[in-house]
Scaffold this active site. Structure first.
Site, short mmCIF file in Angstrom:
data_model
loop_
_atom_site.label_atom_id
_atom_site.label_comp_id
_atom_site.label_asym_id
_atom_site.label_seq_id
_atom_site.Cartn_x
_atom_site.Cartn_y
_atom_site.Cartn_z
N THR A 183 9.91 55.95 -100.38
CA THR A 183 10.03 55.07 -99.21
C THR A 183 11.46 54.96 -98.69
OG1 THR A 183 10.43 53.13 -100.57
CG2 THR A 183 8.13 53.62 -100.03
N LYS A 184 12.42 55.56 -99.36
CA LYS A 184 13.82 55.33 -99.01
C LYS A 184 14.24 56.23 -97.84
CE LYS A 184 13.90 52.24 -102.13
NZ LYS A 184 14.46 52.07 -103.44
N PRO A 185 15.37 55.91 -97.18
CA PRO A 185 15.76 56.65 -95.96
C PRO A 185 15.87 58.16 -96.16
CG PRO A 185 17.13 54.68 -96.18
CD PRO A 185 16.30 54.79 -97.45
#
Ligand SMILES: *Cc1c(COP(=O)(O)O)cnc(C)c1O
Length: 387
Positions: A183-185
Site C-alpha cells: 500500500t505504500k507510495p
C-alpha cells in the site's frame, strides 16, 4: 451514489513492471543479485544518500538501523504514539525499552518538546515518523538529537518522494527507513530500504541483514571459491529478492509524478471538505515540507455530528467508499499498555485525535470520477449526520 466499491487502496501495476518481473524470473536469479544492487544504487542517488541497503520489509530496515546504531539492552529509544506497531516492536526485539511520546496536533508527527523532555542518560535513538507523508520537524528534532548524541532513525514508511527544504527524505536523518509494502507510495509487495551517509552503518546493516555473512551470494557467485562463506555475527535474514527490486526499479523514476498525482487529490479534498464545518482537513503542509500524501486523514468534529467515527466509516462503506484509520496509537494496544503502563492522559494529543481520524482513499490509480464519488459520499454523509 457509485454502484461499485472503491477500495481504500489499489496498487497500480503497469505493463513495464510486469515485464520487469517476468524478465527477472526468466533470468534464473531470483534472490538478491544484480537487480537489487542496481535498485540500491539508483535509490541512493535519487534521495541524495551515499548508501542504500534493500531489505525484505520496512520493519526489517528499522530493526537493522537500530542494531547498527548500537541499540541493545539497557537503552531507551523514543517513539511517537501515532504510528504502526513496527516502529516500537523493533526496539523490543533488541532488548531495549521504547519510550512513547506525544505528537503535535497539526501534523501528528513527533513533538519536539516532548522529545526533549523524554531524554535520559540511557536514550540511544529517536524514531521520528513522517506521519501520512508529512516530514517530521527536522530542524528541532535533529538539533536536539545532535546536542544529546542521540541517533535519528527516521521511519519514512509513508514519505518516499517527500522533501524538507528541498532535501529529499532519505538524506535528513542518520538512517532513513522506507517501506515498500503493497500500500505504500513505492511498492514491491513486501520490501524496504535503509539509506545513510555513514559507510560503517551501511556495512553493518548489509552484514546483519544477510546472516552476518562476510561475502554474500551474489558477490561469491562466479568465483572459483564461491562455496566459501564466513559468519561474522548472528545476523538476520532480511535481504530483498531481485523479483521485488525489479518492481521497485520501474517505479523509482516516477517519484515526482506519483507525488503530484497524490497531491492533486489532496488539494481537491481540501477544497471540498474545507467548506464543511464538521470536518477538519489536513490543510496545507508546513511551508518547508513537500508532502508525500501517502494518506489523506480527515478529522471529524464529532460534537457537530450525531454519528460516531464508526458510524461514519459504516456510512461511507454503505456508499461504496473504503476508508481506514491511521493509527490506533501504540499505548491503546494491550501489549504496550500492559507492558509499559503507558496511559492516555500522558499522551493527550494522540489519544484525543485518534477518536476522530478517518483516512480516505488517495492513490494514483483513482480516476477524477473516483475522487468526485468520495467527495459526494462524504458530503452526503455530513448532511445526513449533522447536528
Ligand atoms: C507500513 C509501516 C511500517 C512497516 O513497514 P513494512 O514494510 O510493512 O514492514 C512501519 N512504520 C509505519 C509508520 C508504517 O506505516
Amino acid at each position: 451514489m457509485r454502484d461499485t466499491f472503491l477500495p481504500f487502496h489499489r496498487a497500480e501495476v503497469g505493463d513495464t513492471e510486469i515485464e520487469a518481473v517476468v524478465s527477472t524470473l526468466r533470468s534464473g536469479w531470483l534472490t538478491s543479485g544484480p537487480r537489487v544492487r542496481a535498485f540500491e544504487e539508483a535509490f541512493a542517488r535519487s534521495v541524495n544518500a551515499s548508501h542504500a541497503v534493500a531489505t525484505n520489509s520496512g520493519t526489517a530496515a528499522l530493526h537493522l538501523a537500530l542494531e547498527a546504531a548500537g541499540v541493545g539492552p539497557g537503552d531507551e529509544v523514543v517513539v511517537p504514539a501515532m504510528t504502526f506497531t513496527a516502529t516500537a516492536a523493533v526496539v523490543v526485539h533488541l532488548g531495549a525499552t521504547p519510550v512513547v511520546i506525544d505528537v503535535t496536533a497539526d501534523t501528528l508527527c513527533i513533538d519536539p518538546e516532548a522529545f526533549e523532555a523524554a531524554i535520559s542518560p540511557r536514550t540511544r535513538a529517536v524514531m521520528p515518523v513522517d506521519y501520512a507523508g508529512h516530514v517530521y520537524d527536522v530542524d528541532a528534532i535533529n538539533d536536539t538529537a545532535q546536542r544529546h548524541g542521540i541517533a535519528t532513525i527516521e521511519d519514512a514508511a509513508h514519505s518516499w518522494s517527500a522533501a524538507h527544504r528541498q532535501r529529499p527524505v532519505g538524506s535528513l536523518a542518520d538512517v532513513t527507513c522506507f517501506s515498500f509494502y503493497a500500500t505504500k507510495p513505492l511498492f514491491t509487495g513486501e520490501g524496504g530500504m535503509a539509506t545513510t551517509d555513514d559507510a560503517i552503518v551501511a556495512d553493518r546493516i548489509r552484514l546483519m541483514g544477510q546472516h552476518g555473512l562476510a561475502r554474500q551470494a551474489w558477490d561469491r557467485s562466479g568465483s572459483a571459491d564461491a562455496w566459501y562463506y564466513a559468519v561474522t555475527a548472528p545476523g538476520f535474514k532480511y535481504n530483498m529478492p531481485d523479483i521485488a527490486a525489479a518492481l521497485g526499479m520501474e517505479q523509482l523514476p516516477h517519484a515526482g509524478a506519483t507525488r503530484a498525482a497524490r497531491e492533486r487529490i489532496a488539494l481537491r479534498y481540501n477544497e471540498a471538505f474545507g467548506a464543511l464545518e464538521p470536518l477538519e482537513t489536513p490543510g496545507a503542509p508546513r511551508p518547508e515540507v513537500d508532502h508525500a500524501w501517502h494518506l489523506y486523514v480527515l478529522r471529524l468534529r464529532l460534537e457537530q455530528l450525531t454519528a460516531s467515527r464508526s458510524d461514519v466509516i459504516r456510512s461511507l462503506r454503505e456508499k461504496n467508499i473504503g476508508t481506514s484509520v491511521h493509527f490506533i496509537p501504540l499505548h491503546m494496544h494491550p501489549y504496550y499498555r500492559d507492558t509499559y503502563g503507558w496511559k492516555c492522559e500522558d499522551l493527550p494529543v494522540a489519544s484525543s485525535e485518534y477518536e476522530r481520524l478517518v483516512s480516505l482513499p488517495i492513490y494514483p490509480a483513482m480516476t477524477e470520477e473516483d475522487v468526485d464519488d468520495v467527495i459526494a459520499a462524504v458530503t452526503e454523509m455530513i448532511a445526513e449526520t449533522r447536528r
